[in-house]
Every structure is written in structure tokens, then in C-alpha cells.
Design a protein around this motif. Structure first.
Motif, mmCIF file in Angstrom:
data_model
loop_
_atom_site.group_PDB
_atom_site.id
_atom_site.type_symbol
_atom_site.label_atom_id
_atom_site.label_comp_id
_atom_site.label_asym_id
_atom_site.label_seq_id
_atom_site.Cartn_x
_atom_site.Cartn_y
_atom_site.Cartn_z
ATOM 1 N N ARG A 1 -8.628 -8.095 8.715
ATOM 2 C CA ARG A 1 -9.394 -7.011 8.098
ATOM 3 C C ARG A 1 -8.798 -6.608 6.756
ATOM 4 O O ARG A 1 -9.529 -6.313 5.794
ATOM 5 N N ALA A 2 -7.473 -6.591 6.680
ATOM 6 C CA ALA A 2 -6.794 -6.220 5.427
ATOM 7 C C ALA A 2 -7.090 -7.239 4.335
ATOM 8 O O ALA A 2 -7.411 -6.875 3.196
ATOM 9 N N ARG A 3 -6.994 -8.509 4.667
ATOM 10 C CA ARG A 3 -7.265 -9.557 3.673
ATOM 11 C C ARG A 3 -8.714 -9.490 3.183
ATOM 12 O O ARG A 3 -8.985 -9.675 1.993
ATOM 13 N N LYS A 4 -9.638 -9.223 4.106
ATOM 14 C CA LYS A 4 -11.048 -9.103 3.712
ATOM 15 C C LYS A 4 -11.253 -7.896 2.812
ATOM 16 O O LYS A 4 -11.921 -7.984 1.774
ATOM 17 N N ALA A 5 -10.688 -6.752 3.194
ATOM 18 C CA ALA A 5 -10.841 -5.535 2.384
ATOM 19 C C ALA A 5 -10.223 -5.732 1.001
ATOM 20 O O ALA A 5 -10.800 -5.306 -0.007
ATOM 21 N N LEU A 6 -9.073 -6.377 0.938
ATOM 22 C CA LEU A 6 -8.459 -6.652 -0.362
ATOM 23 C C LEU A 6 -9.392 -7.516 -1.207
ATOM 24 O O LEU A 6 -9.657 -7.204 -2.376
ATOM 25 N N GLY A 7 -9.896 -8.591 -0.614
ATOM 26 C CA GLY A 7 -10.806 -9.473 -1.343
ATOM 27 C C GLY A 7 -12.071 -8.769 -1.791
ATOM 28 O O GLY A 7 -12.541 -8.970 -2.918
ATOM 29 N N ASP A 8 -12.608 -7.939 -0.919
ATOM 30 C CA ASP A 8 -13.830 -7.193 -1.249
ATOM 31 C C ASP A 8 -13.621 -6.225 -2.410
ATOM 32 O O ASP A 8 -14.592 -5.816 -3.054
ATOM 33 N N HIS A 9 -12.368 -5.845 -2.660
ATOM 34 C CA HIS A 9 -12.064 -4.894 -3.736
ATOM 35 C C HIS A 9 -11.364 -5.566 -4.922
ATOM 36 O O HIS A 9 -10.725 -4.905 -5.740
ATOM 37 N N GLY A 10 -11.468 -6.890 -4.999
ATOM 38 C CA GLY A 10 -10.983 -7.611 -6.174
ATOM 39 C C GLY A 10 -9.526 -8.027 -6.142
ATOM 40 O O GLY A 10 -8.995 -8.473 -7.158
ATOM 41 N N ILE B 1 0.177 4.781 0.467
ATOM 42 C CA ILE B 1 -1.124 5.211 0.956
ATOM 43 C C ILE B 1 -1.202 4.664 2.374
ATOM 44 O O ILE B 1 -1.102 3.444 2.565
ATOM 45 N N ASN B 2 -1.344 5.528 3.371
ATOM 46 C CA ASN B 2 -1.168 5.122 4.758
ATOM 47 C C ASN B 2 -2.400 5.345 5.616
ATOM 48 O O ASN B 2 -3.177 6.270 5.371
ATOM 49 N N ARG B 3 -2.490 4.510 6.648
ATOM 50 C CA ARG B 3 -3.531 4.685 7.661
ATOM 51 C C ARG B 3 -3.031 4.061 8.959
ATOM 52 O O ARG B 3 -2.503 2.952 8.958
ATOM 53 N N LEU B 4 -3.210 4.770 10.048
ATOM 54 C CA LEU B 4 -2.896 4.257 11.371
ATOM 55 C C LEU B 4 -4.194 3.833 12.034
ATOM 56 O O LEU B 4 -5.135 4.622 12.131
ATOM 57 N N ILE B 5 -4.240 2.590 12.478
ATOM 58 C CA ILE B 5 -5.399 2.071 13.176
ATOM 59 C C ILE B 5 -4.966 1.898 14.626
ATOM 60 O O ILE B 5 -4.074 1.102 14.924
ATOM 61 N N SER C 1 -6.637 2.785 -2.310
ATOM 62 C CA SER C 1 -7.057 3.789 -1.323
ATOM 63 C C SER C 1 -8.346 3.354 -0.641
ATOM 64 O O SER C 1 -8.506 3.509 0.572
ATOM 65 N N GLU C 2 -9.265 2.791 -1.423
ATOM 66 C CA GLU C 2 -10.511 2.287 -0.850
ATOM 67 C C GLU C 2 -10.235 1.125 0.105
ATOM 68 O O GLU C 2 -10.874 1.008 1.150
ATOM 69 N N VAL C 3 -9.297 0.260 -0.259
ATOM 70 C CA VAL C 3 -8.934 -0.870 0.596
ATOM 71 C C VAL C 3 -8.396 -0.366 1.930
ATOM 72 O O VAL C 3 -8.850 -0.799 3.002
ATOM 73 N N VAL C 4 -7.437 0.545 1.878
ATOM 74 C CA VAL C 4 -6.826 1.065 3.113
ATOM 75 C C VAL C 4 -7.884 1.722 3.987
ATOM 76 O O VAL C 4 -7.909 1.517 5.205
ATOM 77 N N GLU C 5 -8.785 2.465 3.395
ATOM 78 C CA GLU C 5 -9.855 3.109 4.165
ATOM 79 C C GLU C 5 -10.803 2.076 4.776
ATOM 80 O O GLU C 5 -11.307 2.273 5.889
ATOM 81 N N ALA C 6 -11.028 0.978 4.083
ATOM 82 C CA ALA C 6 -11.980 -0.040 4.550
ATOM 83 C C ALA C 6 -11.428 -0.902 5.696
ATOM 84 O O ALA C 6 -12.204 -1.542 6.396
#
Length: 128
Positions: free
Chosen positions: A20-29, A5-9, A122-127
Motif C-alpha cells: 500500500r505504501a509503494r502504491k501511495a508513493l507512486g500515486d503521488h509522484g 508524519i505518522n499514522r498507525l494502521i 502527508s497525502e501519501v501517509v493518509e492514503a
């Protein structure tokens, strides 16, 4: 079928995306169980230079518990890796697609769990 599942920032700092990735992961459990700095490893082991590349081994304990409960050897395919890779115009984030990786295992109940994990990743990558 893609296996990630990919995203280019675009136009961002690598370390900013890491945070941001670590926060999004944590926010999604998810928690980060492992971290591999591929760039540093390649330099140390092979004396090769490369762009920033980090692998975060992420785990959602509840979903891992559920997956191991229906398929005890699935732990060989855990945790779910999330890659942060510096590219010319930013940072590419790629998370494993658990549905794609679980096609090797003939267990419909596990595929249901993998689908839930894919949705969450997918939600993590989008966040990010």
C-alpha cells in the motif's frame, strides 16, 4: 516540532502495508530508490531479533530537481525516508517531515519546496 508524519494502521499485515505504501508513493509522484530491511540487517550483522522494520527511500524527481536547483548540497538529505514499523497492534508508518529536516539550512526558497514535499508526503501517509 515532530520530525515525522505518522499514522498507525491497526490489525494489518506488514507486507500489505508495504504494498500500500509503494502504491501511495507512486500515486503521488514518488519512486522508491532505496530499501533497507532493518530487521534482516540487525539479524545478519548483530544476530539480534526485532520486529519488522523497513526504510523506503522515496524520491519525487520534480521536487528533488527543484530543491537541488535552489540548494545544491541538499542531496545530502535526500531521499525522503518512509519507515514501516511493526508494532503490537499493527504497522506504524512514519515519513520524514522535510520542513523539520530542512531547518538546518538557511534558505527560504528551499523551505517553500520542503513545504510542498511535506504536503505531498502527508497525502501519501493518509492514503496508505
Amino acid at each position: 516540532m515532530s520530525y515525522t508524519i505518522n499514522r498507525l494502521i491497526k490489525n494489518v499485515d506488514f507486507e500489505d502495508v508495504d504494498q500500500r505504501a509503494r502504491k501511495a508513493l507512486g500515486d503521488h509522484g514518488f519512486g522508491v530508490l532505496t530499501e533497507i530491511d532493518v530487521k534482516a540487517t540487525m539479524k545478519k550483522k548483530l544476530d539480534k531479533d526485532m520486529s519488522a522494520y523497513r526504510i523506503l527511500g522515496a524520491c519525487n524527481p520534480g521536487m528533488a530537481w527543484e530543491a537541488i536547483g535552489v540548494e545544491p548540497r541538499v542531496g545530502a538529505m535526500l531521499p525522503c525516508n518512509v519507515i514501516l514499523r511493526e508494532v503490537s497492534d499493527g504497522v506504524e508508518v512514519s515519513a520524514i517531515d522535510p520542513v523539520a529536516s530542512m531547518t538546518a539550512i538557511d534558505n527560504d526558497e528551499l523551505k517553500q519546496v520542503a513545504g510542498k514535499v511535506r504536503d505531498r508526503l502527508s497525502e501519501v501517509v493518509e492514503a496508505i
